[in-house]
Design an enzyme around this catalytic site. Structure first.
Site, PDB file in Angstrom:
ATOM      1  N   CYS A 256       0.792  -1.237   0.000  1.00  0.00           N
ATOM      2  CA  CYS A 256       0.000   0.000   0.000  1.00  0.00           C
ATOM      3  C   CYS A 256       0.826   1.291   0.000  1.00  0.00           C
ATOM      4  CB  CYS A 256      -0.985   0.024   1.156  1.00  0.00           C
ATOM      5  SG  CYS A 256      -1.520  -1.578   1.747  1.00  0.00           S
ATOM      6  N   ARG A 285       5.619 -11.732   5.457  1.00  0.00           N
ATOM      7  CA  ARG A 285       5.005 -11.543   6.765  1.00  0.00           C
ATOM      8  C   ARG A 285       5.418 -12.670   7.689  1.00  0.00           C
ATOM      9  NH1 ARG A 285      -1.115  -9.907   4.794  1.00  0.00           N
ATOM     10  NH2 ARG A 285      -0.442  -8.113   3.545  1.00  0.00           N
ATOM     11  N   GLN A 303       0.808 -10.912  -3.674  1.00  0.00           N
ATOM     12  CA  GLN A 303      -0.600 -10.514  -3.664  1.00  0.00           C
ATOM     13  C   GLN A 303      -0.989  -9.963  -5.028  1.00  0.00           C
ATOM     14  OE1 GLN A 303      -0.333  -7.551  -0.433  1.00  0.00           O
ATOM     15  NE2 GLN A 303      -1.938  -8.729   0.547  1.00  0.00           N
ATOM     16  N   ASP A 305      -2.559  -7.338  -5.822  1.00  0.00           N
ATOM     17  CA  ASP A 305      -2.963  -6.178  -5.048  1.00  0.00           C
ATOM     18  C   ASP A 305      -3.381  -5.022  -5.956  1.00  0.00           C
ATOM     19  OD1 ASP A 305      -3.340  -4.920  -2.689  1.00  0.00           O
ATOM     20  OD2 ASP A 305      -1.221  -4.745  -2.151  1.00  0.00           O
ATOM     21  N   HIS A 307      -4.853  -0.669  -5.558  1.00  0.00           N
ATOM     22  CA  HIS A 307      -5.373   0.434  -4.753  1.00  0.00           C
ATOM     23  C   HIS A 307      -6.060   1.416  -5.671  1.00  0.00           C
ATOM     24  CE1 HIS A 307      -2.223  -1.363  -2.250  1.00  0.00           C
ATOM     25  NE2 HIS A 307      -3.104  -1.150  -1.301  1.00  0.00           N
ATOM     26  N   LYS A 387     -15.194  -3.601   5.078  1.00  0.00           N
ATOM     27  CA  LYS A 387     -14.687  -4.443   3.996  1.00  0.00           C
ATOM     28  C   LYS A 387     -15.679  -5.521   3.590  1.00  0.00           C
ATOM     29  CE  LYS A 387     -12.463  -7.755   7.050  1.00  0.00           C
ATOM     30  NZ  LYS A 387     -11.468  -8.789   7.202  1.00  0.00           N
ATOM     31  N   HIS A 433      -8.487  -0.692  -1.002  1.00  0.00           N
ATOM     32  CA  HIS A 433      -7.527  -1.782  -1.211  1.00  0.00           C
ATOM     33  C   HIS A 433      -8.347  -2.968  -1.705  1.00  0.00           C
ATOM     34  CE1 HIS A 433      -4.726  -0.191   2.075  1.00  0.00           C
ATOM     35  NE2 HIS A 433      -5.874   0.349   2.404  1.00  0.00           N
TER      36      HIS A 433
HETATM   37 ZN    ZN Z   1      -3.333  -2.090   0.507  1.00  0.00          ZN
END
Ligand code: ZN
Length: 558
Positions: A256, A285, A303, A305, A307, A387, A433
């Site tokens: 992010c 992680r 990911q 991912d 945004h 979410k 996200h």
């Molecule tokens: Zn994010």
């Protein structure tokens, strides 16, 4: 079961034994290391106890009395538990000379137990903490009928067959190595081939859906993670920083802040919004080694991912688009069954009540608009926003969490990003996200189990294997191989000096969708004899026809 264990192995102390989603377990502290044979002995003893049909008696004891009782019994774990319980009294259940601390309720008597089976025994730390003693956890299931138990055991057998760790080895898709480190995945050529297909499909569709693609580094200054707040609320999942020329750097647990930095790199006007940045971003992680599991729970993963930066007025539309996009992607991979959860504001949160309401409404509206049934998870939102989580159901009906769509009020504030409005004033954008597959590693694990390793043609590591019957057909085999490869079909040629039956068995084991068998007749006719991995024969066809046939099926992603 606990009673049976105590009778068979005197001195055993009982820890915690709850009912869980798929059965029950009991953690026991037993001097003996329990084996499969022991499980059978315990089952026999359980049958005796059941046959005796003794009533379960519930008693409510003052706490002090209960403590004394379990101290006398030497049940030290129970003593520890009672000391932590609230209230003046605790309840115990008795059956014959067996007594256990339990909230209840219970069946009326042991004879009411109809069908059960002990499944396995595994190590488990007291309270899940590796600093505590390792206990033995015995797993079992119980059903009201023998028939239901049999069905469940068949299901477990199927689950075992589909285990992605086992198939990963059999199909040579990936591995995990002690030399590399726990939870770090090596994608083998055959697994990497599937990943490449997934990635290029993902990229194409993201460009079509109006996303821009980013690449960002794997580490950043520690200070960045301080500014974002990760060091406050995410530290447990982050690795220790490393020093570079006197400055601490941190390997990234999330993508992010990098995307925010790109947003911030130039002045943004309301005309630029929405901006959609996507990245196949690899993050690291910390997970305790005890919870790592094949591809499903790892320490390094990529990911899918993205945004989205938008104005408040754009949230509704953006969320709806993301939702439709998610469902399109999941369907393409063969997941048509979902469970959708909308998580609302938790007790601790940032942002205004009004903002939360607006964002939660946007999520809700998008779900309604698509006519998607969903459940509310009250208070389960992230502290920075509400979410939607989407769990897919696989071919065995099991639930897997993959997609998540989260509205964020925190990061735009923390990293101080803004856009210029039509009135020339600066406004804070809303950030969404989202990850559709979640992580490629985990998604691949789910795909392997969903398809039991027999991927649809478009995803298969090798789409067609060319199997020459004899040595003299190999040369023609090469011609077929090159034609297929030139057409973009993933093909290989089995030129080993083996019988055709054995070659077919090998390709079938690898779950290759199509086998092109070639002998004298096919070499002479410039054809192949096509066989499906199911054993079905699709007959003789020309190379051109074969290519267009395969391409059609690949294009349809069936
Ligand atoms: Zn994010």
């Amino acid at each position: 079961m606990a009673h049976a264990v105590k009778e068979l192995y005197p001195g055993t102390r009982l820890a915690i034994g709850p009912a869980i989603a798929d059965g029950f377990y009991y953690d026991v502290d037993c001097n003996r290391s329990l084996t499969e044979d022991d499980l059978q002995r315990i089952e026999k003893k359980m049958e005796e106890i059941i046959r005796a049909d003794r009533p379960f008696v519930r008693r409510e004891l003052p706490r002090a009395e209960a403590l004394k009782l379990f101290q006398q019994l030497g049940e030290t774990y129970k003593v520890e538990l009672i000391n932590e319980l609230d209230g003046e009294t605790v309840t115990v259940y008795e059956e014959g000379d067996f007594v256990d601390l339990c909230r209840g309720p219970h069946l009326k008597s042991t004879g009411e137990v109809r069908a059960f089976k002990l499944l396995s025994v595994a190590g488990a730390y007291w309270r899940g903490d590796e600093r505590n003693k390792m206990l033995q956890r015995i797993y079992g299931v119980s059903f009201p009928t023998e028939e239901a138990l049999r069905k469940h055991l068949e299901f477990l057998e199927e689950v075992k067959k589909r285990d992605h760790r086992r198939l990963g080895k059999e199909l040579d898709l990936f591995s995990l190595s002690d030399d590399i480190g726990a939870g770090l995945v090596l994608w083998h050529p055959r697994g990497a081939a599937v990943r490449r297909v997934i990635e290029s499909f993902w990229l194409d569709e993201h460009y079509k859906a109006g996303y821009e693609i980013l690449y960002t580094p794997h580490m950043a200054k520690l200070g960045l993670w301080e500014t974002t707040g990760h060091l406050d609320f995410y530290r447990e999942n982050m690795y220790s920083p490393m020093e570079v020329e006197g400055t601490d750097y941190e390997i990234k647990p999330m993508n992010c802040p990098f995307h925010v930095s790109v947003f911030k790199s130039s002045l943004r006007s309301y005309r630029n919004l929405p901006l959609r940045y996507a990245e196949l971003g690899t993050v690291y992680r910390y997970e305790r080694s005890g919870v790592l599991h094949g591809l499903l729970r790892v320490r390094g993963f990529t990911q899918d991912d993205a945004h989205i930066f938008c104005t408040e007025e754009q949230i509704d539309n953006e969320v709806l688009k993301v939702l439709e996009f998610t469902i399109f992607i999941l369907r393409t991979f063969g997941f048509t069954d979902y469970d959708i959860y909308l998580s609302t504001r938790p007790d601790k949160y940032v942002g205004t009540d009004e903002g939360w309401e607006k964002a939660t409404n946007a999520l809700r509206k998008a779900l309604h608009h698509r006519g998607l049934r969903h459940e509310i998870d009250p208070g389960e939102g992230v502290f920075y926003g509400p979410k939607i989580d989407i769990k897919v159901r696989d071919s065995l009906g099991r639930q897997w969490q993959c997609s998540t769509i989260q509205v964020d009020f925190n990061l735009p504030e923390r990293l101080d990003i803004s856009y210029r409005g039509p009135d020339s004033r600066d406004y804070r954008p809303i950030m969404i996200h989202r990850a559709l597959m979640g992580s490629l590693e985990r998604f691949f694990g789910v795909l392997i189990e969903h398809y039991s390793g027999a991927f649809p043609l478009w995803l298969s590591p090798v789409q067609a294997s060319i199997l020459p019957i004899a040595e003299r057909h190999i040369e023609y085999g090469r011609i077929v191989l090159n034609s297929l490869k030139e057409s973009g079909i993933r093909a290989d040629l089995d030129d080993a000096n083996e019988k055709i039956g054995y070659k077919i068995r090998k390709a079938t084991m690898l779950k290759t969708p199509y086998m092109c068998i070639i002998g004298d007749r096919e070499s002479a006719n410039n054809t192949v004899n096509l066989r499906k991995r199911t054993g079905e024969n699709a007959g003789e066809m020309s190379i051109e026809k074969l290519i267009s046939f395969l391409k059609e099926e690949i294009k349809n992603r069936r």
